[in-house]
Design a protein around this motif. Structure first.
Motif, mmCIF file in Angstrom:
data_model
loop_
_atom_site.group_PDB
_atom_site.id
_atom_site.type_symbol
_atom_site.label_atom_id
_atom_site.label_comp_id
_atom_site.label_asym_id
_atom_site.label_seq_id
_atom_site.Cartn_x
_atom_site.Cartn_y
_atom_site.Cartn_z
ATOM 1 N N ALA A 110 0.834 -1.207 0.000
ATOM 2 C CA ALA A 110 0.000 0.000 0.000
ATOM 3 C C ALA A 110 0.865 1.252 0.000
ATOM 4 N N ALA A 111 1.948 1.229 0.766
ATOM 5 C CA ALA A 111 2.842 2.381 0.794
ATOM 6 C C ALA A 111 3.520 2.576 -0.559
ATOM 7 N N GLN A 112 3.910 1.480 -1.194
ATOM 8 C CA GLN A 112 4.506 1.583 -2.532
ATOM 9 C C GLN A 112 3.500 2.149 -3.535
ATOM 10 N N GLN A 113 2.239 1.697 -3.435
ATOM 11 C CA GLN A 113 1.216 2.203 -4.343
ATOM 12 C C GLN A 113 0.955 3.681 -4.095
ATOM 13 N N ARG A 114 0.957 4.071 -2.835
ATOM 14 C CA ARG A 114 0.740 5.477 -2.516
ATOM 15 C C ARG A 114 1.859 6.338 -3.084
ATOM 16 N N LEU A 115 3.100 5.858 -2.980
ATOM 17 C CA LEU A 115 4.221 6.595 -3.544
ATOM 18 C C LEU A 115 4.092 6.675 -5.067
ATOM 19 N N THR A 116 3.719 5.576 -5.697
ATOM 20 C CA THR A 116 3.542 5.586 -7.154
ATOM 21 C C THR A 116 2.464 6.578 -7.560
ATOM 22 N N ASP A 117 1.332 6.554 -6.841
ATOM 23 C CA ASP A 117 0.238 7.486 -7.149
ATOM 24 C C ASP A 117 0.689 8.929 -6.982
ATOM 25 N N ALA A 118 1.435 9.188 -5.907
ATOM 26 C CA ALA A 118 1.901 10.548 -5.658
ATOM 27 C C ALA A 118 2.880 11.001 -6.736
ATOM 28 N N GLN A 119 3.758 10.110 -7.165
ATOM 29 C CA GLN A 119 4.709 10.459 -8.222
ATOM 30 C C GLN A 119 4.003 10.705 -9.555
ATOM 31 N N VAL A 120 2.974 9.887 -9.850
ATOM 32 C CA VAL A 120 2.196 10.098 -11.069
ATOM 33 C C VAL A 120 1.487 11.450 -11.012
ATOM 34 N N ALA A 121 0.910 11.761 -9.845
ATOM 35 C CA ALA A 121 0.225 13.051 -9.693
ATOM 36 C C ALA A 121 1.202 14.210 -9.864
ATOM 37 N N LEU A 122 2.407 14.061 -9.307
ATOM 38 C CA LEU A 122 3.411 15.112 -9.443
ATOM 39 C C LEU A 122 3.835 15.264 -10.895
ATOM 40 N N ASP A 123 4.109 14.154 -11.571
ATOM 41 C CA ASP A 123 4.501 14.215 -12.989
ATOM 42 C C ASP A 123 3.405 14.861 -13.829
ATOM 43 N N THR A 124 2.165 14.490 -13.553
ATOM 44 C CA THR A 124 1.036 15.059 -14.297
ATOM 45 C C THR A 124 0.944 16.562 -14.073
ATOM 46 N N ALA A 125 1.057 16.972 -12.800
ATOM 47 C CA ALA A 125 0.977 18.397 -12.487
ATOM 48 C C ALA A 125 2.110 19.177 -13.147
ATOM 49 N N GLN A 126 3.306 18.579 -13.149
ATOM 50 C CA GLN A 126 4.439 19.269 -13.759
ATOM 51 C C GLN A 126 4.274 19.365 -15.283
ATOM 52 N N ARG A 127 3.765 18.297 -15.906
ATOM 53 C CA ARG A 127 3.528 18.354 -17.352
ATOM 54 C C ARG A 127 2.474 19.406 -17.689
ATOM 55 N N GLU A 128 1.411 19.436 -16.905
ATOM 56 C CA GLU A 128 0.361 20.420 -17.148
ATOM 57 C C GLU A 128 0.874 21.829 -16.888
ATOM 58 N N GLN A 129 1.725 21.954 -15.868
ATOM 59 C CA GLN A 129 2.310 23.258 -15.571
ATOM 60 C C GLN A 129 3.167 23.738 -16.750
ATOM 61 N N THR A 130 3.961 22.837 -17.318
ATOM 62 C CA THR A 130 4.787 23.187 -18.483
ATOM 63 C C THR A 130 3.917 23.539 -19.687
ATOM 64 N N ALA A 131 2.852 22.766 -19.899
ATOM 65 C CA ALA A 131 1.961 23.040 -21.032
ATOM 66 C C ALA A 131 1.287 24.405 -20.881
ATOM 67 N N ILE A 132 0.824 24.706 -19.670
ATOM 68 C CA ILE A 132 0.173 26.000 -19.431
ATOM 69 C C ILE A 132 1.167 27.135 -19.642
ATOM 70 N N ALA A 133 2.410 26.934 -19.186
ATOM 71 C CA ALA A 133 3.440 27.958 -19.374
ATOM 72 C C ALA A 133 3.678 28.203 -20.866
ATOM 73 N N GLY A 134 3.678 27.126 -21.666
ATOM 74 C CA GLY A 134 3.847 27.279 -23.102
ATOM 75 C C GLY A 134 2.686 28.038 -23.734
ATOM 76 N N ARG A 135 1.462 27.674 -23.315
ATOM 77 C CA ARG A 135 0.294 28.382 -23.853
ATOM 78 C C ARG A 135 0.285 29.849 -23.425
ATOM 79 N N LEU A 136 0.733 30.108 -22.201
ATOM 80 C CA LEU A 136 0.790 31.486 -21.719
ATOM 81 C C LEU A 136 1.809 32.293 -22.523
ATOM 82 N N ALA A 137 2.968 31.685 -22.805
ATOM 83 C CA ALA A 137 3.994 32.377 -23.601
ATOM 84 C C ALA A 137 3.462 32.669 -25.006
ATOM 85 N N ASP A 138 2.741 31.694 -25.591
ATOM 86 C CA ASP A 138 2.161 31.921 -26.924
ATOM 87 C C ASP A 138 1.147 33.067 -26.882
ATOM 88 N N ALA A 139 0.311 33.069 -25.855
ATOM 89 C CA ALA A 139 -0.696 34.126 -25.744
ATOM 90 C C ALA A 139 -0.048 35.489 -25.562
#
Length: 460
Positions: A110-139
């Protein structure tokens, strides 16, 4: 005798696990071990089902996550039963140490799964953050470009307005603003008329072209201004999204770090407990030797009984060596029968010992009825060390083979040695006596005095 109606297990009842006989401990030790195992199991189950999840936006994803959580909960329940089965045969401090190690091991996935979920959430947030930054720069680049376009358009409109003014002044000075009739009547000759008419036509075409250019420039300016307003609104939205993603990424980063620290702590605790248990392996070996001695003694006793029966009954057929078919009914009140631990060699998950589990463990709950699987005669009903309260039933001969069953770990029995019982007759009530980790029925079948797998003989 007619069998009492059976009840199906309710969802609120606690699940159970497997057994194997061992040395008898004091009732205080057993009660302490039961409380410890219950707490350990609760902690292990809570660690699995309490993993946080972020609700997804899509219904299908939500269903998938719910199904995954339910699967983990079922796996946790199964792990609990396997853990309890693995602890059969252990007493006192050794059982407590093994239980603590099993509890930690159950929490690690369960602890390993929680860490995996947290890392996936972090990666997703960072990817979305980068995408938003790109769209903001374009705008923002569009905003700059539109600003320059609007400035150029304003300059062009000003230039065209000036040109129109100059044309008006020139027409006034040259008199080209007169009507076509004035041009005809004022001409002094055909040549003068042609010249005057040509000048007037040219002036009119020039004015029309300039006015058309002005209209086009003004329309372009209005369009650019509207686009600029929309782009600025989008920039405001993107900045808000970017700020939210920063907060989300920071939270995901903190959760990932927390999950990693929790997993590291569990792994360290697991290593420490495993090392401590290694020190106690001498006690474990003595307990397992005692369990093996008990089983050997039981089989010798049964062999002696069978030999005496065969010597007394000269009509007994030559044993075929095996019994097949569903010769037994359900000995529990759980319908259908639910096997929590199988017959056969079993590897202890924490101690590494491989031993025979000489019966199958059937799910029952504390104090629920235990029934005779087949007509026979009770050989004995007594407390028998690691087996706990045991009822042994002799079913006579099947294809020349002696057939007996034992019902173990019962809290109490309602039959006595020498008593005839019918199939489905009440023998006693499920319990947790002997070297048992939870209330259940440890059911054994003996063919010619040796244990066999009861599963096929129960029709499973």
């Amino acid at each position: 005798m007619r069998r009492p109606s059976r009840t199906t297990a309710g969802s609120a009842a606690a699940p159970v696990a497997g057994s194997s006989p061992g040395t008898a401990g004091s009732s205080a030790v057993r009660r302490r071990r039961s409380r410890l195992l219950a707490a350990v199991a609760a902690l292990g189950l809570a660690a699995v089902v309490a993993v946080p999840h972020v609700l997804p936006a899509v219904a299908d994803d939500l269903d998938d996550r719910r199904a995954a959580a339910e699967a983990r909960a079922r796996a946790a329940a199964g792990a609990k039963e396997e853990a309890e089965a693995a602890l059969e045969g252990l007493e006192g401090d050794l059982a407590a140490a093994a239980a603590a190690l099993v509890a930690v091991q159950n929490q690690v996935p369960a602890a390993q799964q929680r860490l995996t979920d947290a890392q996936v959430a972090l990666d997703t947030a960072q990817r979305e953050q980068t995408a938003i930054a790109g769209r903001l720069a374009d705008a923002e680049a569009q905003e700059t470009s539109l600003g320059a376009t609007i400035a150029e358009g304003d300059a062009r409109v000003t230039e065209l307005r000036a040109a129109i003014g100059e044309l008006a002044r020139q027409a006034y000075r040259t008199g080209t603003t007169s009507s076509s009739l004035d041009v005809v009547l004022g001409a002094e000759s055909v040549e003068d008329f042609a010249q005057r008419y040509g000048l007037a036509s040219t002036a009119l075409r020039t004015q029309s072209q300039v006015l058309e250019q002005l209209s086009t420039a003004q329309a372009a300016a209005r369009s650019s201004q509207a686009r600029l307003v929309a782009v600025r609104e989008r920039i405001t939205e993107l900045k808000a999204d970017a700020d939210a993603k920063v907060v989300e990424a920071d939270r995901a980063r903190a959760e990932a770090q927390e999950a990693k620290e929790a997993l590291d702590a569990l792994l360290a605790e697991q290593q420490a407990r495993a090392a401590a248990l290694e020190v106690q392996k001498g006690d474990l070996e003595r307990q397992l030797q005692a369990l093996d001695a008990q089983r050997a003694s039981l089989e010798q006793e049964l062999s002696a009984i069978i030999a005496e029966q065969r010597a007394r009954d000269t009509t007994v057929r030559v044993p075929s060596g095996r019994v097949s078919g569903a010769v037994f009914g359900n000995p529990t009140s759980i319908d259908p029968i639910y096997v929590t631990s199988e017959y056969g060699m079993r590897l202890h998950p924490t101690l590494g010992y491989v031993r025979l589990h000489a019966g199958i463990d059937l799910r029952t709950y504390c104090g629920t009825p235990i029934y005779a699987g087949r007509e026979g005669t009770v050989l004995w009903a007594r407390l028998r060390s690691g087996f706990g309260n045991q009822v042994m039933v002799d079913h006579g001969y099947v294809d020349g083979n002696s057939l007996m069953t034992s019902y173990n770990h019962m809290t109490r029995f309602v039959v006595a040695g020498g008593q005839h019982v019918d199939r489905g007759q009440l023998l006693g009530y499920s319990g947790n006596t002997g070297t048992s980790a939870a209330c259940h029925l440890h059911f054994e079948v003996y063919v010619n005095g040796a244990t066999v797998n009861p599963r096929p003989l129960l029709g499973l």
